[in-house]
Design a protein around this motif. Structure first.
Motif, short mmCIF file in Angstrom:
data_model
loop_
_atom_site.label_atom_id
_atom_site.label_comp_id
_atom_site.label_asym_id
_atom_site.label_seq_id
_atom_site.Cartn_x
_atom_site.Cartn_y
_atom_site.Cartn_z
N UNK A 51 0.67 -1.33 -0.06
CA UNK A 51 -0.16 0.12 0.19
C UNK A 51 0.74 1.28 0.04
N UNK A 52 1.85 1.13 0.83
CA UNK A 52 2.95 2.36 0.73
C UNK A 52 3.37 2.87 -0.64
N UNK A 53 3.65 1.69 -1.55
CA UNK A 53 4.10 2.05 -3.00
C UNK A 53 2.93 2.73 -3.62
N UNK A 54 1.59 2.17 -3.67
CA UNK A 54 0.58 2.50 -4.30
C UNK A 54 0.36 3.96 -3.74
N UNK A 55 0.68 4.35 -2.76
CA UNK A 55 0.48 5.81 -2.10
C UNK A 55 1.55 6.68 -2.79
#
Length: 280
Positions: A157-161
């Protein structure tokens, strides 16, 4: 990494052929990559194995306890003949990932369809602008999925953000740039960020579906992605009918990038790179 490698090969092989042997023509530029593809399919069929034990290795064992429990429950579900769709539909976070697939597809196809805005203004070469976005998408899938799959597997999720934030920044700056090199660079990195998000979706499908229902999860996410492709065509044409000028398209795209950042923050929960993401 395999989707990224395939995309890189798809775009760079015809480019290399056209550069090294420009007299081949478009027919050979199409036939030679196809022949290479068929050769690789034949080699894959002859050499690939479905299970480690088929080549004398130890059987695959899942080291992560949560993954073991999840795959056991999914296998039991399959044994009972139950459909996986209802199971995944009850997961709230799964719907957030579906929203990410939808929003990233709207932005991706929006860029593919509205990059010709610059052709009319004569700011960039049509050949290079047509090439830079898909090549950026190819390298984004290759690099971002590698980072997510090897370094940040518990923090997807951090990479998506991060990628959605990067894309949002570029979408704001992109229409205001007038220099050809800067435009092409913006096109490349926007494709890089957007398709990097797309690659994360398939990692998530493998994570949630395991070896039992990974195809089902990927199919659901892909369905939302192509729903986004449909909505892009409908939505952006509606926006242009209400507002004059193509800038409105980029403003709407920016709003979708902000929504993707929010979705990424939700699936991240309160975790950081140091504290692994809590799985369902």
């Amino acid at each position: 990494m395999s989707p990224g490698m395939s995309h890189v090969t798809t775009y760079l092989l015809p480019l290399a052929l056209g550069t090294l042997w420009p007299g081949l023509g478009w027919k050979m530029n199409l036939a030679i990559p196809t022949a290479v593809f068929l050769l690789m399919v034949a080699l894959f069929a002859l050499t690939a194995a479905e299970r480690p034990e088929e080549i004398g290795e130890e059987p695959y064992s899942i080291k992560n306890y949560r993954h073991r429990v999840r795959e056991t429950s999914l296998r039991e579900m399959k044994r009972q003949g139950r459909r996986p769709y209802r199971y995944f539909a009850r997961k709230k976070r799964f719907w957030w990932w579906c929203a990410i697939a939808l929003l990233s597809s709207i932005c991706r196809y929006g860029l593919l369809n509205w990059i010709p805005l610059y052709f009319d203004e004569g700011l960039v070469s049509e050949t290079f602008s047509n090439l830079m976005l898909p090549v950026g998408m190819a390298f984004g899938t290759l690099i971002i999925t590698w980072v997510a799959g090897t370094k940040l597997i518990d923090n997807q999720g951090i990479i998506v953000t991060a990628m959605a934030a990067l894309c949002g920044m570029l979408v704001v700056i992109f229409p205001m740039v007038q220099e050809e090199a800067a435009i092409l660079t913006g096109i490349f990195f926007t494709g890089f960020a957007l398709y990097g998000i797309n690659g994360i979706l398939w990692l998530y499908a493998l994570d949630q579906g395991g070896r039992v229902f990974a195809g089902s999860v990927a199919g659901i996410l892909n369905g939302f992605a192509y729903l986004g492709a449909f909505l892009e065509n409908l939505l952006f044409r509606t926006v242009l009918n209400f507002f004059s000028g193509n800038m409105a398209v980029f403003l709407v795209m920016e709003a979708f990038c902000v929504c993707m950042v929010i979705c990424g923050m939700v699936v991240c929960k309160k975790n950081t790179v140091v504290i692994p993401e809590v799985r369902e």
